[in-house]
Write a protein that holds these residues in place. Structure first.
Motif, PDB file in Angstrom:
ATOM      1  N   GLY A  50       9.717   3.878  -9.369  1.00 11.88           N
ATOM      2  CA  GLY A  50       9.169   3.300  -7.945  1.00 11.88           C
ATOM      3  C   GLY A  50       9.560   1.806  -8.010  1.00 11.88           C
ATOM      4  N   GLU A  54      12.096   0.245  -4.768  1.00 16.59           N
ATOM      5  CA  GLU A  54      11.477  -1.069  -4.175  1.00 16.59           C
ATOM      6  C   GLU A  54      12.974  -2.017  -4.033  1.00 16.59           C
ATOM      7  OE1 GLU A  54       7.253  -2.781  -3.750  1.00 16.59           O
ATOM      8  OE2 GLU A  54       7.863  -1.734  -5.505  1.00 16.59           O
ATOM      9  N   GLY A 101      -0.858  12.545   6.044  1.00 20.33           N
ATOM     10  CA  GLY A 101       0.064  11.596   5.976  1.00 20.33           C
ATOM     11  C   GLY A 101       0.814  11.137   4.754  1.00 20.33           C
ATOM     12  N   ILE A 103       2.313  12.730   1.173  1.00 22.54           N
ATOM     13  CA  ILE A 103       2.644  14.065   0.537  1.00 22.54           C
ATOM     14  C   ILE A 103       2.795  13.923  -1.255  1.00 22.54           C
ATOM     15  CG2 ILE A 103       3.759  15.123   2.326  1.00 22.54           C
ATOM     16  CD1 ILE A 103       6.436  14.194   1.173  1.00 22.54           C
ATOM     17  N   HIS A 104       2.328  12.869  -1.606  1.00 23.62           N
ATOM     18  CA  HIS A 104       2.235  12.362  -3.146  1.00 23.62           C
ATOM     19  C   HIS A 104       1.463  13.360  -3.881  1.00 23.62           C
ATOM     20  CE1 HIS A 104       4.269   8.742  -1.519  1.00 23.62           C
ATOM     21  NE2 HIS A 104       4.962   8.817  -2.628  1.00 23.62           N
ATOM     22  N   ASP A 105       1.691  14.221  -4.896  1.00 20.00           N
ATOM     23  CA  ASP A 105       0.620  14.998  -5.463  1.00 20.00           C
ATOM     24  C   ASP A 105       0.562  15.046  -6.889  1.00 20.00           C
ATOM     25  OD1 ASP A 105       2.857  16.520  -6.065  1.00 20.00           O
ATOM     26  OD2 ASP A 105       1.873  18.408  -4.770  1.00 20.00           O
ATOM     27  N   SER A 149      -6.837  11.386  -2.782  1.00 17.41           N
ATOM     28  CA  SER A 149      -5.778  10.636  -3.457  1.00 17.41           C
ATOM     29  C   SER A 149      -4.969  10.137  -2.510  1.00 17.41           C
ATOM     30  CB  SER A 149      -5.235  11.477  -4.416  1.00 17.41           C
ATOM     31  OG  SER A 149      -4.039  10.963  -5.046  1.00 17.41           O
ATOM     32  N   THR A 153       0.171   2.674   1.283  1.00 21.95           N
ATOM     33  CA  THR A 153      -0.763   1.647   1.775  1.00 21.95           C
ATOM     34  C   THR A 153      -1.040   2.062   3.158  1.00 21.95           C
ATOM     35  OG1 THR A 153       1.113   0.402   2.210  1.00 21.95           O
ATOM     36  CG2 THR A 153      -0.092  -0.289   0.403  1.00 21.95           C
TER      37      THR A 153
HETATM   38 CO1  B1M Z   1       6.816   7.732  -2.991  1.00 22.46          CO
HETATM   39  N1  B1M Z   1       6.270   5.836  -2.764  1.00 22.46           N
HETATM   40  N2  B1M Z   1       7.366   7.719  -0.843  1.00 22.46           N
HETATM   41  N3  B1M Z   1       7.570   9.653  -3.262  1.00 22.46           N
HETATM   42  N4  B1M Z   1       6.805   7.303  -4.676  1.00 22.46           N
HETATM   43  C1  B1M Z   1       5.490   5.513  -3.868  1.00 22.46           C
HETATM   44  C2  B1M Z   1       4.013   5.633  -3.847  1.00 22.46           C
HETATM   45  C3  B1M Z   1       6.086   3.911  -3.928  1.00 22.46           C
HETATM   46  C4  B1M Z   1       4.966   2.824  -4.435  1.00 22.46           C
HETATM   47  C5  B1M Z   1       7.333   3.453  -4.549  1.00 22.46           C
HETATM   48  C6  B1M Z   1       7.772   2.183  -4.320  1.00 22.46           C
HETATM   49  O1  B1M Z   1       8.435   1.771  -3.242  1.00 22.46           O
HETATM   50  N5  B1M Z   1       7.581   1.412  -5.158  1.00 22.46           N
HETATM   51  C7  B1M Z   1       5.976   3.564  -2.307  1.00 22.46           C
HETATM   52  C8  B1M Z   1       4.743   3.306  -1.603  1.00 22.46           C
HETATM   53  C9  B1M Z   1       4.750   1.869  -1.129  1.00 22.46           C
HETATM   54  C10 B1M Z   1       3.655   1.553  -0.373  1.00 22.46           C
HETATM   55  O2  B1M Z   1       2.872   2.291   0.201  1.00 22.46           O
HETATM   56  N6  B1M Z   1       3.252   0.253  -0.302  1.00 22.46           N
HETATM   57  C11 B1M Z   1       6.409   5.211  -1.911  1.00 22.46           C
HETATM   58  C12 B1M Z   1       7.015   5.071  -0.646  1.00 22.46           C
HETATM   59  C13 B1M Z   1       7.489   4.085   0.268  1.00 22.46           C
HETATM   60  C14 B1M Z   1       7.443   6.608  -0.243  1.00 22.46           C
HETATM   61  C15 B1M Z   1       8.266   7.195   1.083  1.00 22.46           C
HETATM   62  C16 B1M Z   1       7.445   6.375   2.307  1.00 22.46           C
HETATM   63  C17 B1M Z   1       9.559   6.890   0.900  1.00 22.46           C
HETATM   64  C18 B1M Z   1      10.564   7.180   2.258  1.00 22.46           C
HETATM   65  O3  B1M Z   1      10.209   8.333   3.030  1.00 22.46           O
HETATM   66  N7  B1M Z   1      10.900   6.035   2.774  1.00 22.46           N
HETATM   67  C19 B1M Z   1       7.774   8.389   0.965  1.00 22.46           C
HETATM   68  C20 B1M Z   1       6.343   9.001   1.720  1.00 22.46           C
HETATM   69  C21 B1M Z   1       6.377  10.479   2.126  1.00 22.46           C
HETATM   70  C22 B1M Z   1       4.730  10.566   2.335  1.00 22.46           C
HETATM   71  O4  B1M Z   1       3.872  10.804   1.728  1.00 22.46           O
HETATM   72  N8  B1M Z   1       4.569  10.731   3.576  1.00 22.46           N
HETATM   73  C23 B1M Z   1       7.829   9.071  -0.267  1.00 22.46           C
HETATM   74  C24 B1M Z   1       8.220  10.175  -0.947  1.00 22.46           C
HETATM   75  C25 B1M Z   1       7.900  10.213  -2.278  1.00 22.46           C
HETATM   76  C26 B1M Z   1       8.545  11.842  -2.840  1.00 22.46           C
HETATM   77  C27 B1M Z   1       7.965  13.021  -2.062  1.00 22.46           C
HETATM   78  C28 B1M Z   1      10.068  11.873  -3.182  1.00 22.46           C
HETATM   79  C29 B1M Z   1       7.748  11.674  -4.338  1.00 22.46           C
HETATM   80  C30 B1M Z   1       6.337  12.601  -4.627  1.00 22.46           C
HETATM   81  C31 B1M Z   1       6.707  13.790  -4.955  1.00 22.46           C
HETATM   82  C32 B1M Z   1       5.306  14.577  -5.333  1.00 22.46           C
HETATM   83  O5  B1M Z   1       4.264  13.623  -5.594  1.00 22.46           O
HETATM   84  N9  B1M Z   1       5.284  15.726  -5.514  1.00 22.46           N
HETATM   85  C33 B1M Z   1       7.602  10.107  -4.540  1.00 22.46           C
HETATM   86  C34 B1M Z   1       7.454   9.352  -5.777  1.00 22.46           C
HETATM   87  C35 B1M Z   1       7.810  10.430  -6.938  1.00 22.46           C
HETATM   88  C36 B1M Z   1       6.950   8.160  -5.733  1.00 22.46           C
HETATM   89  C37 B1M Z   1       6.650   7.332  -7.087  1.00 22.46           C
HETATM   90  C38 B1M Z   1       7.923   7.094  -7.465  1.00 22.46           C
HETATM   91  C39 B1M Z   1       5.711   7.869  -8.462  1.00 22.46           C
HETATM   92  C40 B1M Z   1       4.473   8.289  -7.856  1.00 22.46           C
HETATM   93  C41 B1M Z   1       3.962   9.222  -9.161  1.00 22.46           C
HETATM   94  O6  B1M Z   1       3.823  10.511  -8.976  1.00 22.46           O
HETATM   95  N10 B1M Z   1       3.488   8.578 -10.251  1.00 22.46           N
HETATM   96  C42 B1M Z   1       5.797   6.166  -6.620  1.00 22.46           C
HETATM   97  C43 B1M Z   1       5.921   4.929  -7.203  1.00 22.46           C
HETATM   98  C44 B1M Z   1       4.446   4.570  -7.884  1.00 22.46           C
HETATM   99  O7  B1M Z   1       3.419   4.988  -7.865  1.00 22.46           O
HETATM  100  N11 B1M Z   1       4.545   3.129  -8.378  1.00 22.46           N
HETATM  101  C45 B1M Z   1       5.881   6.401  -5.013  1.00 22.46           C
HETATM  102  C46 B1M Z   1       3.053   9.124 -11.165  1.00 22.46           C
HETATM  103  C47 B1M Z   1       1.611   9.588 -11.133  1.00 22.46           C
HETATM  104  C48 B1M Z   1       0.911  10.252 -12.610  1.00 22.46           C
HETATM  105  O8  B1M Z   1       0.791   8.450 -10.818  1.00 22.46           O
HETATM  106  O9  B1M Z   1       0.115   9.189  -8.484  1.00 22.46           O
HETATM  107  O10 B1M Z   1      -0.341   6.898  -9.122  1.00 22.46           O
HETATM  108  P1  B1M Z   1      -0.328   8.326  -9.519  1.00 22.46           P
HETATM  109  O11 B1M Z   1      -1.833   8.836 -10.079  1.00 22.46           O
HETATM  110  C49 B1M Z   1      -2.373   8.196 -11.246  1.00 22.46           C
HETATM  111  C50 B1M Z   1      -3.674   7.199 -10.548  1.00 22.46           C
HETATM  112  O12 B1M Z   1      -3.042   6.605  -9.494  1.00 22.46           O
HETATM  113  C51 B1M Z   1      -4.831   8.148 -10.575  1.00 22.46           C
HETATM  114  O13 B1M Z   1      -4.616   9.055 -11.700  1.00 22.46           O
HETATM  115  C52 B1M Z   1      -3.348   9.612 -11.824  1.00 22.46           C
HETATM  116  C53 B1M Z   1      -2.935   9.734 -13.155  1.00 22.46           C
HETATM  117  O14 B1M Z   1      -3.388   9.035 -14.187  1.00 22.46           O
HETATM  118  N12 B1M Z   1      -5.009   8.702  -9.242  1.00 22.46           N
HETATM  119  C54 B1M Z   1      -6.380   9.343  -9.075  1.00 22.46           C
HETATM  120  C55 B1M Z   1      -4.232   9.500  -8.462  1.00 22.46           C
HETATM  121  N13 B1M Z   1      -5.014   9.914  -7.457  1.00 22.46           N
HETATM  122  C56 B1M Z   1      -6.286  10.061  -7.927  1.00 22.46           C
HETATM  123  C57 B1M Z   1      -7.611  10.576  -7.469  1.00 22.46           C
HETATM  124  C58 B1M Z   1      -8.672  10.330  -8.084  1.00 22.46           C
HETATM  125  C59 B1M Z   1      -8.828   9.234  -9.109  1.00 22.46           C
HETATM  126  C60 B1M Z   1      -7.534   8.813  -9.730  1.00 22.46           C
HETATM  127  O15 B1M Z   1      -9.707  10.650  -7.771  1.00 22.46           O
HETATM  128  C61 B1M Z   1      -9.999  11.768  -6.877  1.00 22.46           C
END
Ligand code: B1M
Length: 219
Positions: A50, A54, A101, A103-105, A149, A153
């Motif tokens: 991520g 960025e 809106g 699709i992160h899963d 989830s 932002t």
């Molecule tokens: Co996206 N993405 N992404 N992405 N992506 C982020 C989130 C981002 C932070 C990357 C960055 O720029 N640093 C950024 C968001 C910035 C912001 O909003 N401020 C971003 C962006 C910008 C985007 C797009 C807009 C990019 C674009 O198209 N220009 C786009 C949006 C699509 C959409 O959703 N409409 C996009 C797309 C994607 C992919 C589809 C390519 C892919 C996701 C694939 C998938 O999920 N199947 C992807 C990925 C992989 C990421 C990063 C790199 C990794 C996310 C991840 O899986 N982390 C991510 C970077 C980051 O998060 N820092 C990023 C691993 C996972 C284990 O962690 O999901 O945080 P996480 O879950 C944790 C906790 O948060 C918590 O528990 C989990 C495990 O401990 N948790 C919960 C989560 N849900 C919970 C629910 C609960 C409790 C706890 O209770 C119900």
């Protein structure tokens, strides 16, 4: 250092090296590391991905690649985790989904998996779930808890819309709400009227157990 292979997993995922990640995951399992510790280091690697995105070093295709690697590694790890699951009576029902809106899963799937291992029945509505779909699921499945989830932002505010829809339908007092995802904070959860914030999948399980106790004592 004992955790050396875990650091290597984090770095290999950050460098999007699928073969190396899978090889190291197998190595870590053979060395006796717990699947959950391995998943944690993979999550660390995703954070680096991520950051590189960025910073302009990585592109969308790289985000997609990182998600594919994570899922491949989970294919190795999930069966090991599910083996530890005990055949117990379900302790509660959770409807979970990634909000509209978004699709992160990967994180949502981890939370669903951990809840299942710990005896919860989980109905996973998937990604991009509208408030209406959450409302319909509450009517259809009568869950104890709604889990939402959000990773963007721009979509986190859709959690509030789900709560509003449940309020409007008079369903809000039937369920407890837990929210999570990278941009979510305790403060945000309170502000939108959620009952709880889960920082990670393990904490989310403990919180859901507490929420079930609260519900049972009320009923
Ligand atoms: Co996206 N993405 N992404 N992405 N992506 C982020 C989130 C981002 C932070 C990357 C960055 O720029 N640093 C950024 C968001 C910035 C912001 O909003 N401020 C971003 C962006 C910008 C985007 C797009 C807009 C990019 C674009 O198209 N220009 C786009 C949006 C699509 C959409 O959703 N409409 C996009 C797309 C994607 C992919 C589809 C390519 C892919 C996701 C694939 C998938 O999920 N199947 C992807 C990925 C992989 C990421 C990063 C790199 C990794 C996310 C991840 O899986 N982390 C991510 C970077 C980051 O998060 N820092 C990023 C691993 C996972 C284990 O962690 O999901 O945080 P996480 O879950 C944790 C906790 O948060 C918590 O528990 C989990 C495990 O401990 N948790 C919960 C989560 N849900 C919970 C629910 C609960 C409790 C706890 O209770 C119900």
């Amino acid at each position: 250092m004992g955790g050396y292979v875990l650091n290597e997993i984090r770095d290999a995922l950050a460098n999007l090296d699928m073969d190396k990640v899978l090889e190291l995951v197998r190595k870590a399992i053979n060395q006796g590391f717990k699947p959950l510790d391995i998943i944690n280091s993979m999550a660390e690697g995703m954070k680096v991905v991520g950051e590189r995105f960025e910073g302009g070093e990585y592109f969308i295709s790289d985000l997609i690649a990182s998600a594919e690697i994570f899922k491949e590694a989970m294919n190795i790890l999930e069966p090991l985790i599910m083996k530890e699951r005990e055949a117990i009576k379900p302790i509660g029902k959770v409807v979970i989904g990634t909000v509209e809106g978004d699709i992160h899963d990967i994180g949502k799937n981890l939370v669903a998996m951990m809840l299942r291992i710990n005896g919860f029945e989980v109905i996973d509505l998937g990604i991009d779930v509208s408030p209406q779909k959450f409302v319909e699921a509450v009517k259809q499945y009568n869950p104890d808890i709604i889990g939402m989830s959000a990773l963007l932002t721009s979509t986190m505010i859709n959690m509030r819309k789900v709560i509003e829809a449940l309020e409007k339908e008079g369903l809000i007092n039937k369920v407890k709400i837990i929210v999570g995802g990278a941009p979510i904070t305790e403060e945000f959860a309170k502000k939108i009227g959620a009952d709880a914030y889960g920082e990670n999948a393990i904490i989310a399980v403990d919180i859901c157990k507490k929420l079930i106790e609260e519900l049972r004592s009320k009923r």
